[in-house]
Write a protein that holds these residues in place. Structure first.
Motif, PDB file in Angstrom:
ATOM      1  N   VAL A   1      -6.925   5.575  -0.225  1.00 38.05           N
ATOM      2  CA  VAL A   1      -6.759   5.482   1.229  1.00 38.05           C
ATOM      3  C   VAL A   1      -7.980   6.076   1.931  1.00 38.05           C
ATOM      4  O   VAL A   1      -8.539   5.475   2.852  1.00 38.05           O
ATOM      5  N   PHE A   2      -8.421   7.254   1.481  1.00 33.26           N
ATOM      6  CA  PHE A   2      -9.568   7.914   2.106  1.00 33.26           C
ATOM      7  C   PHE A   2     -10.858   7.138   1.856  1.00 33.26           C
ATOM      8  O   PHE A   2     -11.721   7.058   2.734  1.00 33.26           O
ATOM      9  N   THR A   3     -10.995   6.553   0.668  1.00 32.73           N
ATOM     10  CA  THR A   3     -12.182   5.748   0.363  1.00 32.73           C
ATOM     11  C   THR A   3     -12.235   4.517   1.255  1.00 32.73           C
ATOM     12  O   THR A   3     -13.293   4.176   1.797  1.00 32.73           O
ATOM     13  N   TYR A   4     -11.099   3.846   1.406  1.00 33.25           N
ATOM     14  CA  TYR A   4     -11.014   2.659   2.269  1.00 33.25           C
ATOM     15  C   TYR A   4     -11.415   3.019   3.697  1.00 33.25           C
ATOM     16  O   TYR A   4     -12.276   2.376   4.296  1.00 33.25           O
ATOM     17  N   PHE A   5     -10.777   4.058   4.232  1.00 33.20           N
ATOM     18  CA  PHE A   5     -11.059   4.469   5.606  1.00 33.20           C
ATOM     19  C   PHE A   5     -12.517   4.903   5.736  1.00 33.20           C
ATOM     20  O   PHE A   5     -13.192   4.552   6.718  1.00 33.20           O
ATOM     21  N   GLY A   6     -13.026   5.647   4.761  1.00 32.47           N
ATOM     22  CA  GLY A   6     -14.412   6.101   4.803  1.00 32.47           C
ATOM     23  C   GLY A   6     -15.402   4.950   4.817  1.00 32.47           C
ATOM     24  O   GLY A   6     -16.390   4.978   5.558  1.00 32.47           O
TER      25      GLY A   6
ATOM     26  N   SER B   1       0.801  -1.221   0.000  1.00 32.13           N
ATOM     27  CA  SER B   1       0.000   0.000   0.000  1.00 32.13           C
ATOM     28  C   SER B   1       0.835   1.274   0.000  1.00 32.13           C
ATOM     29  O   SER B   1       0.287   2.370   0.011  1.00 32.13           O
ATOM     30  N   LYS B   2       2.150   1.139  -0.025  1.00 31.60           N
ATOM     31  CA  LYS B   2       3.028   2.303   0.082  1.00 31.60           C
ATOM     32  C   LYS B   2       2.741   3.359  -0.982  1.00 31.60           C
ATOM     33  O   LYS B   2       2.813   4.551  -0.717  1.00 31.60           O
TER      34      LYS B   2
END
Length: 181
Positions: free
Chosen positions: A31-36, A23-24
């Motif tokens: 990243v924001f979509t995953y967390f959201g 994921s680097k």
């Protein structure tokens, strides 16, 4: 997109170090979509759990859901900036986005299973371990430096909260006059 999220979730539970390495180079949008997505799941489930064990009705559930999502995003961004300050102090120079990646992805266990009453703390602690692993791998620093950076970032607010709570407890006790019997 759902396949990517599911693959990441499995990776952070089964092979977190390899998943962090993969994921680097993730784009901020991913990243924001995953967390959201995980935060929304957490907000829905935890709001329902709190509704079952509390009060507030439908309006309370919706308000709780909205506040959890907004507070979760804002809180995590502030926490990421705070952690990055300490990661930078201990030698992490890969940029704040790598710290954001480490924290957003590292939150996976806490967001998926942290809502479970009493045992959810175990998954929150697992997220803390993943923060360290993510910081180590994405910032390219040693495990010891990652532990120090994350520990300082977590301990300072906890100490401040404890001091503030102690101050208020002492204030209440010292101001309250005893009632004669």
């Amino acid at each position: 997109m759902i396949d990517t999220i599911v693959a990441r979730v499995k990776g952070f539970f089964l092979e977190p170090v390899e998943t962090f390495r993969q994921s680097k180079n993730d784009e901020p949008r991913a990243v924001f979509t995953y967390f959201g997505a995980l935060l929304l799941f957490y907000a829905v489930i935890s709001s329902l759990v709190r509704a079952v064990f509390g009060t507030g009705g439908a309006v309370g559930i919706v308000a709780d859901l909205i506040m959890t999502v907004i507070g979760g995003f804002v809180g995590m961004l502030v926490f990421a900036a705070w952690v990055h300050l300490w990661v930078y102090v201990v030698g992490g120079r890969e940029g704040i986005m790598q710290t954001v990646n480490a924290l957003f992805y590292g939150s996976t266990p806490g967001l998926l299973l942290g809502w479970i009453p009493f045992v959810g703390i175990i998954f929150s602690l697992w997220s803390l371990v993943l923060y360290v692993l993510g910081i180590r791998d994405l910032q390219g620093i040693s495990t010891a430096r990652a532990v120090i950076g994350v520990a300082i970032a977590v301990v300072i607010p906890l100490v401040l909260i404890a001091l503030l709570a102690a101050y208020f407890m002492v204030s209440v006790v010292s101001v309250t006059t005893p009632v004669p019997m």
